[in-house]
Design a protein around this motif. Structure first.
Motif, short mmCIF file in Angstrom:
data_model
loop_
_atom_site.label_atom_id
_atom_site.label_comp_id
_atom_site.label_asym_id
_atom_site.label_seq_id
_atom_site.Cartn_x
_atom_site.Cartn_y
_atom_site.Cartn_z
N PHE A 8 0.88 -1.39 0.25
CA PHE A 8 -0.30 -0.11 -0.14
C PHE A 8 0.89 1.31 0.27
CE2 PHE A 8 -2.88 -3.45 2.29
CZ PHE A 8 -3.68 -3.55 1.13
N SER A 9 0.89 1.91 -0.47
CA SER A 9 1.41 3.27 -0.77
C SER A 9 1.18 4.44 0.32
CB SER A 9 0.76 3.83 -2.33
OG SER A 9 0.48 3.92 -3.39
N LEU A 10 1.00 4.38 0.97
CA LEU A 10 0.31 5.55 2.50
C LEU A 10 0.92 4.00 3.59
CD1 LEU A 10 -0.10 7.86 4.34
CD2 LEU A 10 -2.59 7.03 4.09
N GLY A 11 1.57 4.44 4.42
CA GLY A 11 1.59 3.58 5.28
C GLY A 11 2.79 2.58 5.09
N ARG A 12 2.27 1.48 4.30
CA ARG A 12 3.12 0.42 4.14
C ARG A 12 4.41 0.73 4.05
NH1 ARG A 12 0.50 -4.18 5.04
NH2 ARG A 12 -0.71 -2.61 6.60
N THR A 13 4.50 1.19 2.17
CA THR A 13 5.59 1.64 1.52
C THR A 13 6.79 2.48 2.34
OG1 THR A 13 4.49 1.30 -0.94
CG2 THR A 13 6.29 2.14 -0.17
N PHE A 28 17.66 -7.99 -7.80
CA PHE A 28 16.71 -6.27 -7.37
C PHE A 28 15.66 -6.49 -6.66
CE2 PHE A 28 14.64 -7.31 -12.02
CZ PHE A 28 13.76 -6.34 -11.16
N VAL A 29 14.62 -5.42 -6.02
CA VAL A 29 13.75 -5.80 -5.05
C VAL A 29 13.07 -4.90 -6.00
CG1 VAL A 29 12.44 -5.02 -2.89
CG2 VAL A 29 14.44 -5.78 -3.50
N VAL A 30 11.36 -4.73 -6.71
CA VAL A 30 10.66 -3.88 -6.66
C VAL A 30 9.10 -3.49 -5.09
CG1 VAL A 30 9.75 -5.03 -8.09
CG2 VAL A 30 9.65 -2.68 -7.89
N ILE A 31 9.25 -2.36 -5.08
CA ILE A 31 8.82 -2.50 -4.26
C ILE A 31 7.08 -0.89 -4.98
CG2 ILE A 31 7.17 -1.30 -2.14
CD1 ILE A 31 10.29 -1.28 -0.97
N ALA A 32 6.00 -2.03 -5.33
CA ALA A 32 4.89 -1.22 -5.97
C ALA A 32 3.58 -1.38 -5.89
CB ALA A 32 4.85 -1.49 -7.56
N GLY A 33 2.96 -0.13 -5.63
CA GLY A 33 1.00 -0.53 -5.60
C GLY A 33 1.09 -1.18 -7.07
N SER A 34 -0.83 -1.83 -6.50
CA SER A 34 -1.32 -1.64 -4.99
C SER A 34 -1.22 -2.92 -4.21
CB SER A 34 -2.79 -2.11 -5.14
OG SER A 34 -3.37 -3.03 -5.49
N MET A 69 -2.89 -5.24 -2.91
CA MET A 69 -3.51 -6.52 -2.90
C MET A 69 -3.27 -7.06 -4.33
SD MET A 69 -6.90 -5.99 -0.61
CE MET A 69 -6.73 -5.37 0.61
N CYS A 70 -2.64 -6.31 -5.02
CA CYS A 70 -1.88 -6.63 -6.81
C CYS A 70 -3.53 -6.44 -7.37
CB CYS A 70 -1.81 -7.92 -6.80
SG CYS A 70 -0.53 -8.40 -5.29
N GLU A 71 -4.18 -5.33 -7.51
CA GLU A 71 -5.63 -5.33 -8.07
C GLU A 71 -5.36 -4.26 -9.44
OE1 GLU A 71 -8.88 -7.19 -7.82
OE2 GLU A 71 -7.62 -8.23 -7.85
N ASN A 72 -4.61 -3.86 -8.89
CA ASN A 72 -4.20 -2.06 -9.76
C ASN A 72 -2.58 -2.08 -9.84
OD1 ASN A 72 -4.27 -0.63 -8.03
ND2 ASN A 72 -6.55 -1.15 -8.57
N GLY A 73 -2.50 -0.88 -10.78
CA GLY A 73 -1.01 -0.80 -10.20
C GLY A 73 0.24 -0.58 -10.93
N ARG A 74 1.06 -0.50 -10.98
CA ARG A 74 2.47 -1.27 -11.34
C ARG A 74 2.45 -2.75 -11.35
NH1 ARG A 74 6.31 4.65 -12.38
NH2 ARG A 74 4.65 5.43 -13.32
#
Length: 464
Positions: A247-252, A333-339, A341-346
């Motif tokens: 999640f973009s807010l808090g978890r990341t 490498f590591v990639v951190i991305a939203g969303s 729950m994997c429902e949308n986004g990159r």
């Protein structure tokens, strides 16, 4: 005084509670209902009161299920002040602009799919509504009583849930008598990274309390940093990717902070880390601006490290082209991305390109709702559908659950016992929880409060 529960009653979305006295009409939170599209839109587009009749909104924090419908309130005529912490105002502006953009894109997409006779699809609000309503935000400091008229005093305590989150304490006059009401917002946990522990209260006459995990015990957050270390160390050795939906807010921001800790301890494997989320990147700038609102551990880190959200192995991906190029990258490498729950986004593009490789690891960092791609990965489905094509799940899938921002049974027990020792707690209303969670919390706190806890239904009103 009358309290009407207009959201997050018997469920965990759409937080909205109306307080009415003989002289005031105040709304606690104005969140979006999230769920099935048609049902949610119906709840979100109409208010149970004339928007212009509200005197004020007091906002607990910047999650969309608590602030996400404020621009709609403006669109319908509300022009009063919105009180919250400074960090919440900064977060809300970013989140609401992003919400307006997504609604516009969704409306355009759905309009192309519908037949000509279907009524046009309209967003709940647009970016201009967000720009205008942000002018109504008024920032209040933590822990100070603020006189907002001769009949209303407000104090914001730290809820420990996300940056800027607040427990709202109100003293409001009704028929010549002062009443004392507290709203927990979303109550946080103890010992979470970045965040101060939740403040306790000195008793109150009326308490509106969340109950999300009133029947659950979380894993410890402190264990998660070590688990991350082992996952990255293995990826470095086998030259695999680590794909983290977050999640973009808090978890990341919490994940980045733990990785920064490992870097400062010279324990982080030499592996590039990418945050591939423009929204997360904008929110990191808010975290950097509000370091003074974080816990003592952050203060200690700042003595040696000026930026807990930046180190040499970490890059923030800004453009779509840079994101695409990550999928062509070789090696670990590591990639951190939203969303989350994997429902949308990159994140869906990274999963599409990474799931069929056994050297890769997918790290799920939070709750995965039913029927989401994240849930299908969590339950180890052998293949999953992404962008209308099925992919074999050959990558390792790991669930790490230590970063939930909601109080669990042990946190609730501590918070209620400590608060009750400081002063009597009168009538409690349990909201923001499924019925089984609220019922379990009611049993847990029964001995700490003066009245039998009430679990209100949607749109139910009480005279108190």
């Amino acid at each position: 005084m009358k309290i009407t529960f207009l959201g997050a009653a018997g469920e965990v979305t759409g937080s909205q509670h109306l307080i009415e006295t003989d002289g005031r009409r105040i709304l606690l939170d104005c969140g979006l209902f999230q769920g099935h599209r048609a049902e949610s839109f119906k709840k979100n587009c109409r208010f149970a009161y004339p928007a212009e009749s509200l005197d004020a909104v007091i906002l607990s924090h910047g999650h969309m299920d608590h602030c996400g419908n404020i621009p709609r309130l403006y669109n319908k005529g509300f022009r009063g002040p919105i009180f919250c912490t400074s960090a919440t105002a900064d977060i809300a502006e970013i989140m609401l602009k992003d919400s307006a953009r997504i609604q516009d894109e969704d409306a355009r997409y759905l309009s192309r799919k519908l037949n000509e006779k279907h009524p046009p699809i309209e967003p709940l609000y647009d970016e201009e509504d967000v720009r205008q309503v942000m002018k109504q935000f008024e920032r209040l400091d933590y822990h100070e009583w603020h006189d907002l008229g001769d009949d209303l005093r407000v104090r914001l305590l730290d809820a420990g849930h996300i940056l800027g989150s607040a427990i709202i304490e109100m003293k409001i006059k009704d028929r010549g008598e002062w009443r004392h009401l507290v709203f927990t917002g979303d109550l946080g946990r103890r010992d979470l990274p970045l965040l101060r522990d939740p403040d306790t209260i000195e008793g109150c006459e009326i308490l509106i309390s969340e109950s999300t995990y009133g029947n659950r015990i979380h894993e410890k957050a402190s264990d998660l940093k070590e688990e991350l270390y082992h996952i990255l160390d293995e990826a470095y050795r086998v030259e695999g990717r680590v794909i983290i939906p977050a999640f973009s807010l808090g978890r990341t921001q919490q994940i980045i902070y733990y990785l920064n800790d490992l870097y400062n301890e010279n324990r982080l494997p030499h592996i590039p880390i990418f945050v591939d989320s423009p929204l997360s990147t904008r929110l990191v700038s808010v975290y950097r601006h509000h370091l003074q609102d974080m816990d003592q551990d952050v203060s200690d880190v700042l003595k040696e490290d000026k930026d807990p959200f930046g180190f040499s192995l970490l890059d923030y991906v800004s453009t779509r082209q840079q994101s695409i190029e990550l999928n062509k990258r070789e090696g670990a490498f590591v990639v951190i991305a939203g969303s989350g729950m994997c429902e949308n986004g990159r994140i869906r593009h990274h999963l599409k390109n990474g799931l069929e490789h056994p050297e890769n690891t997918v790290v799920l960092m939070g709750y995965q709702a039913e029927h989401t791609l994240g849930r299908r990965l969590q339950q180890r489905d052998p293949k999953v559908k992404i962008f209308d094509r099925y992919y074999q799940v050959k990558a390792k899938v790991v669930q790490l659950s230590g970063l939930s921002g909601h109080a669990d049974v042990e946190d609730f027990k501590w918070w209620y016992e400590t608060s009750a020792k400081r002063g009597n707690i009168g009538q409690v209303f349990l909201v923001h929880g499924e019925p089984e969670s609220a019922t379990a919390l009611a049993a847990l706190i029964r001995d700490e409060v003066d009245e039998e806890p009430i679990i209100p239904h949607y749109q139910q009103s009480f005279e108190v």
